[in-house]
Design an enzyme around this catalytic site. Structure first.
Site, short mmCIF file in Angstrom:
data_model
loop_
_atom_site.label_atom_id
_atom_site.label_comp_id
_atom_site.label_asym_id
_atom_site.label_seq_id
_atom_site.Cartn_x
_atom_site.Cartn_y
_atom_site.Cartn_z
N GLY A 171 26.49 40.29 37.83
CA GLY A 171 26.69 40.05 36.26
C GLY A 171 25.64 39.36 35.47
N GLY A 172 25.91 39.06 34.08
CA GLY A 172 25.14 38.11 33.41
C GLY A 172 24.71 36.96 34.14
N GLY A 406 -13.64 44.22 35.12
CA GLY A 406 -12.39 43.50 34.45
C GLY A 406 -11.86 42.52 35.24
N ALA A 407 -11.88 43.04 36.43
CA ALA A 407 -10.90 41.92 37.12
C ALA A 407 -11.91 40.68 37.52
CB ALA A 407 -10.84 42.45 38.77
C1 HXC Z 1 38.46 34.81 38.87
C2 HXC Z 1 37.84 35.38 40.94
C3 HXC Z 1 36.58 35.98 40.51
C4 HXC Z 1 36.34 35.96 39.15
C5 HXC Z 1 36.59 35.95 42.36
N1 HXC Z 1 37.87 35.46 42.20
N2 HXC Z 1 35.88 36.67 41.32
N3 HXC Z 1 38.64 34.73 40.18
N4 HXC Z 1 37.47 35.48 38.30
N5 HXC Z 1 35.11 36.38 38.46
C6 HXC Z 1 38.71 34.87 43.21
C7 HXC Z 1 39.53 35.99 43.76
O1 HXC Z 1 40.55 36.49 43.05
C8 HXC Z 1 39.93 35.51 45.17
O2 HXC Z 1 41.22 34.61 44.58
C9 HXC Z 1 39.14 34.46 45.31
O3 HXC Z 1 38.18 34.29 44.28
C10 HXC Z 1 37.99 34.83 46.66
O4 HXC Z 1 37.58 35.97 46.23
P1 HXC Z 1 37.66 37.44 47.17
O5 HXC Z 1 37.45 38.67 46.44
O6 HXC Z 1 38.90 37.23 48.03
O7 HXC Z 1 36.45 37.10 47.98
P2 HXC Z 1 35.31 37.97 48.71
O8 HXC Z 1 35.92 39.25 49.24
O9 HXC Z 1 34.34 37.56 49.66
O10 HXC Z 1 34.68 38.77 47.54
C11 HXC Z 1 33.86 37.91 46.53
C12 HXC Z 1 33.25 38.98 45.46
C13 HXC Z 1 34.78 39.47 44.78
C14 HXC Z 1 32.64 40.06 45.78
C15 HXC Z 1 32.85 37.90 44.34
O11 HXC Z 1 35.59 38.41 44.47
C16 HXC Z 1 34.51 40.07 43.32
O12 HXC Z 1 34.10 41.20 43.16
N6 HXC Z 1 34.85 39.15 42.25
C17 HXC Z 1 34.89 39.75 40.97
C18 HXC Z 1 33.11 39.94 40.55
C19 HXC Z 1 33.08 40.22 39.02
O13 HXC Z 1 33.13 41.32 38.66
N7 HXC Z 1 32.74 39.17 38.30
C20 HXC Z 1 32.60 39.42 36.86
C21 HXC Z 1 31.14 39.53 36.81
S1 HXC Z 1 30.74 39.87 35.06
P3 HXC Z 1 42.48 34.86 45.50
O14 HXC Z 1 43.36 33.79 44.90
O15 HXC Z 1 43.13 36.33 45.36
O16 HXC Z 1 42.17 34.77 47.03
C22 HXC Z 1 30.16 38.29 34.76
C23 HXC Z 1 29.83 38.16 33.42
C24 HXC Z 1 28.90 36.97 33.14
O17 HXC Z 1 30.05 37.41 35.52
C25 HXC Z 1 28.30 37.12 31.84
C26 HXC Z 1 27.30 36.21 31.48
C27 HXC Z 1 26.47 36.48 30.40
#
Ligand code: HXC
Length: 516
Positions: A171-172, A406-407
Site C-alpha cells: 500500500g502507501g 552527447g554522452a
Molecule cells: C490490522 C493487521 C493488519 C492490518 C495484519 N494484521 N495486517 N491488523 N491492520 N493492516 C494482523 C492480522 O489480523 C493478524 O492478527 C496478524 O496481524 C498477523 O497477520 P496474518 O494475516 O496472520 O499474517 P500473514 O499470514 O503473515 O500475512 C501478513 C499480511 C496479511 C500479508 C501482511 O496480514 C495482510 O494481507 N494484511 C493486510 C494488509 C493490508 O491490506 N494492509 C492495508 C494496506 S493499505 P490475528 O490476531 O488475526 O492473528 C495501507 C495504506 C497505507 O497500508 C497508506 C499510507 C498512505
C-alpha cells in the site's frame, strides 16, 4: 540490598513489554525464518548500545474492541544506538503486534526519533516488516503515514536515511522507504507493492505471485526501487553497517576517513593492457575499479539494475568516494533511461553528502530506438546531465576509451565543470564512432565512386587517425592530462588532494526544476 517494589514492578512491566505480541507470536515469527524487531536491532548495532524509547506506549483506538487489546510499545521498537561508534536513530517494526500494522501512536514513535535524528544530525534506519495501515484505526493510521512521509522528505539530503525491508511492505506504506536514500530487501521474506496480487487479479484479471509482483529480485533488477538485496536478514543488517561506513552522519560533515593501509603510489600494471585493441571488444570495468581503489574494496550500489553503468562507494587513500562508471561488458556501456536515472540519483546522493565523484568513462553514446525515445530518453538522460552540472563536490573524470557525442558532454565533461579530466592513451573523444561518422559525411562521395566500400574504409581510417585518440581534446585543453593507466590510482589520489578544500556553489533558488 533489598530491591524496592517499584523497581521490581518496572522490571516485570519491562519483561512483558520486551515480548511484544507474546511468546506464541515470536515463535510464529521465527517459524517463518524471521527475527523479531529487537533481535534485528541488537544484531545491527554495537553491543549494548541500544537505548529504547517509548517502550510502554500503547495505542488510543477503541474501534472494534481494540481497547481490550493493547501491547506495550504498540508494534514498533524505536530508539538510538551506535554503529561503529557513531550515533544512529532506529525504528524496527514488530510483526508480532497486529502484524506490525501502523497506528497513530506507532507513527508518533517513529516521528519522534526522526525529529531527534534531524535535530542531532544523525542517520535514520528503518527496519520494515508490517501489514500496513492498522485497519481498525481508519484515517488515524493514514494520518500517521503522512506524518512520516513529510519527515522523510524534510530529512532528504540532510541526514542519510536507510530502509531494510524484512517482511511485507504494501500500500502507501511503500512510499516512506522509497523516499529514503537506500532500500535493502531481504530475498527470503520481503515484498513491496502498492497493490497486492488480489487487487491485481480483480482489477486487471492478471494472475501474479507476491514475489513476481514485488519481491526483492524484481525491485533490484526491474523497478530499481531496491539498491541492495540480501540472502538473509543478517546480511541485510550487515550491509547497513557497511554502507554507513562510507557516509557522513549529516550533510554538514565530511564522510568518515579511515587510515589506509594501501600505498597511494601502488602501481596498477594490470591496467596497462586491459583495453582491447579492437574498440568493439568489451572488458569489465570492475577490473579497473578494483585495481584503483583502496584494498580493492568497492560497495556496488544497485548492482542488478541498469548494469550498463556501475555506481558505488570506495575509498581512495582512506577517504570515501562515489564512483560512476560505464560498463563496456553490458550494452557496450551505453547510456539508456535506466542507467541515466540510476546514475543521476547516485550523483545527487554523493553531492548531498559531500562525497567526491570519480567518473570512469567509456561510453558509445545514448541508446537509440523507439523504445528509448518514446519512454523519454530525452527527459531521463537530462536527469544525469542535470545531476552532474548541479553537483559541487570534487568531480574528476577519467576517459578510458570512448567518449562520444552527447554522452561525452553529459558524463562530467570539462564543460559541465568537472574539476579535472584525465584520459588514457586509448581514449577516443569524438562526436560519434568512426563507422557512423563516415557514413554521414562521406556517403555521397562513396556512392559517387567506383568502389564505395573502399572509399568508406579509407575515410574511416582517416577519421580514426584524426579523432580516435585523446590528443585533439588535449590540444584544446578540454582534458588536463593524458595519463598512463598504471598510474591512475596515484593520479586520482593526487587529484582528490588538490580538490580537498573545494568550495563551490550554485545560484540561490528555492530549488531547481530537474526534469522528472
Ligand atoms: C490490522 C493487521 C493488519 C492490518 C495484519 N494484521 N495486517 N491488523 N491492520 N493492516 C494482523 C492480522 O489480523 C493478524 O492478527 C496478524 O496481524 C498477523 O497477520 P496474518 O494475516 O496472520 O499474517 P500473514 O499470514 O503473515 O500475512 C501478513 C499480511 C496479511 C500479508 C501482511 O496480514 C495482510 O494481507 N494484511 C493486510 C494488509 C493490508 O491490506 N494492509 C492495508 C494496506 S493499505 P490475528 O490476531 O488475526 O492473528 C495501507 C495504506 C497505507 O497500508 C497508506 C499510507 C498512505
Amino acid at each position: 540490598m533489598e530491591i524496592p517494589k517499584t523497581i521490581i514492578k518496572l522490571r516485570e512491566r519491562r519483561d512483558v513489554a520486551m515480548l511484544g505480541g507474546g511468546v506464541k507470536r515470536i515463535d510464529e515469527q521465527h517459524a517463518k525464518g524471521k527475527m523479531t524487531a529487537r533481535e534485528r536491532v541488537n544484531l545491527l548495532v554495537d553491543p549494548d548500545s541500544f537505548e529504547e524509547f517509548d517502550l510502554f506506549v500503547t495505542h488510543n483506538c477503541s474501534n472494534f474492541g481494540m481497547d481490550k487489546q493493547k501491547f506495550a510499545g504498540d508494534g514498533v521498537v524505536t530508539g538510538c544506538a551506535t554503529i561503529n561508534e557513531r550515533v544512529v536513530y532506529i525504528f524496527a517494526q514488530d510483526f508480532t503486534v497486529f502484524g506490525g500494522s501502523l497506528s497513530k501512536t506507532y507513527s508518533d514513535k517513529i516521528c519522534k526519533i526522526m525529529d531527534m535524528a534531524l535535530k542531532n544530525g544523525c542517520p535514520v534506519i528503518g527496519l520494515n516488516d508490517s501489514g500496513g495501515a492498522r485497519i481498525q484505526e481508519g484515517i488515524d493510521a493514514l494520518a500517521g503515514y503522512a506524518e512520516i512521509f513529510w519527515r522523510n522528505v524534510m530529512a532528504s539530503g540532510v541526514i542519510p536515511q536507510i530502509s531494510a525491508i524484512l517482511g511485507p511492505c504494501a500500500g502507501g506504506a511503500v512510499y516512506s522507504p522509497a523516499i529514503t536514500d537506500f532500500v535493502i530487501m531481504d530475498q527470503q521474506n520481503s515484498y513491496m507493492f502498492v497493490t497486492g496480487p488480489k487487487v491485481v487479479k480483480t482489477v486487471l484479471n492478471e494472475t501474479v505471485s507476491t514475489s513476481d509482483l514485488g519481491g526483492a529480485a524484481v525491485h533490484a533488477s526491474k523497478s530499481g526501487v531496491a539498491q541492495f538485496i540480501s540472502n538473509d536478514e543478517r546480511e541485510a543488517l550487515m550491509l547497513i553497517r557497511k554502507l554507513l561506513s562510507y557516509l557522513p552522519s549529516n550533510n554538514l560533515e565530511d564522510p568518515p576517513y579511515l587510515p589506509p593501509s594501501d600505498p597511494i603510489d601502488r602501481a596498477c600494471p594490470e591496467l596497462v593492457d586491459l583495453i582491447p585493441e579492437n574498440p568493439n571488444k568489451p572488458y569489465d570495468i570492475l577490473d579497473v575499479i578494483h585495481a584503483i581503489v583502496d584494498d580493492g574494496e568497492f560497495l556496488e550500489v544497485a548492482r542488478s539494475f541498469a548494469q550498463n553503468v556501475v555506481v558505488g562507494f570506495a575509498r581512495m587513500n582512506g577517504y570515501p568516494v562515489g564512483i560512476f562508471a560505464n560498463q563496456p561488458k553490458v550494452l557496450a556501456g551505453v547510456l539508456d533511461i535506466d542507467a541515466s536515472i540510476k546514475g543521476a540519483r547516485f550523483v545527487r546522493f554523493c553531492d548531498s553528502f559531500n562525497i567526491p565523484l570519480i567518473v570512469l568513462e567509456d561510453v558509445p553514446g545514448f541508446l537509440p530506438g523507439t523504445n528509448q525515445e518514446h519512454n523519454g530518453i530525452i527527459r531521463n538522460g537530462a536527469k544525469l546531465l542535470y545531476a552532474f552540472a548541479e553537483a559541487t563536490v570534487p568531480k574528476i573524470t577519467v576517459i578510458l576509451r570512448k567518449a562520444y557525442g552527447g554522452a561525452y558532454c553529459v558524463m562530467n565533461s570539462r564543460h559541465m565543470r568537472a574539476d579535472l579530466v584525465y584520459a588514457w592513451p586509448s581514449a577516443e573523444i569524438a562526436v560519434m564512432g568512426p563507422k557512423g561518422a563516415v557514413e554521414v559525411i562521406f556517403r555521397k562521395e562513396a556512392m559517387d565512386s567506383e568502389d564505395p566500400k573502399a572509399v568508406l574504409a579509407q575515410r574511416e581510417e582517416e577519421y580514426r587517425e584524426h579523432f580516435a585518440n585523446p590528443f585533439r581534446a588535449a590540444e584544446k585543453g578540454y582534458i588536463d592530462d593524458i595519463i598512463e593507466p598504471q598510474r591512475t590510482r596515484f593520479r586520482l589520489i593526487r587529484a582528490l588532494e588538490m580538490l580537498a578544500n573545494k568550495k563551490d556553489s550554485i545560484p540561490p533558488r528555492k530549488h531547481g526544476n530537474i526534469p522528472l
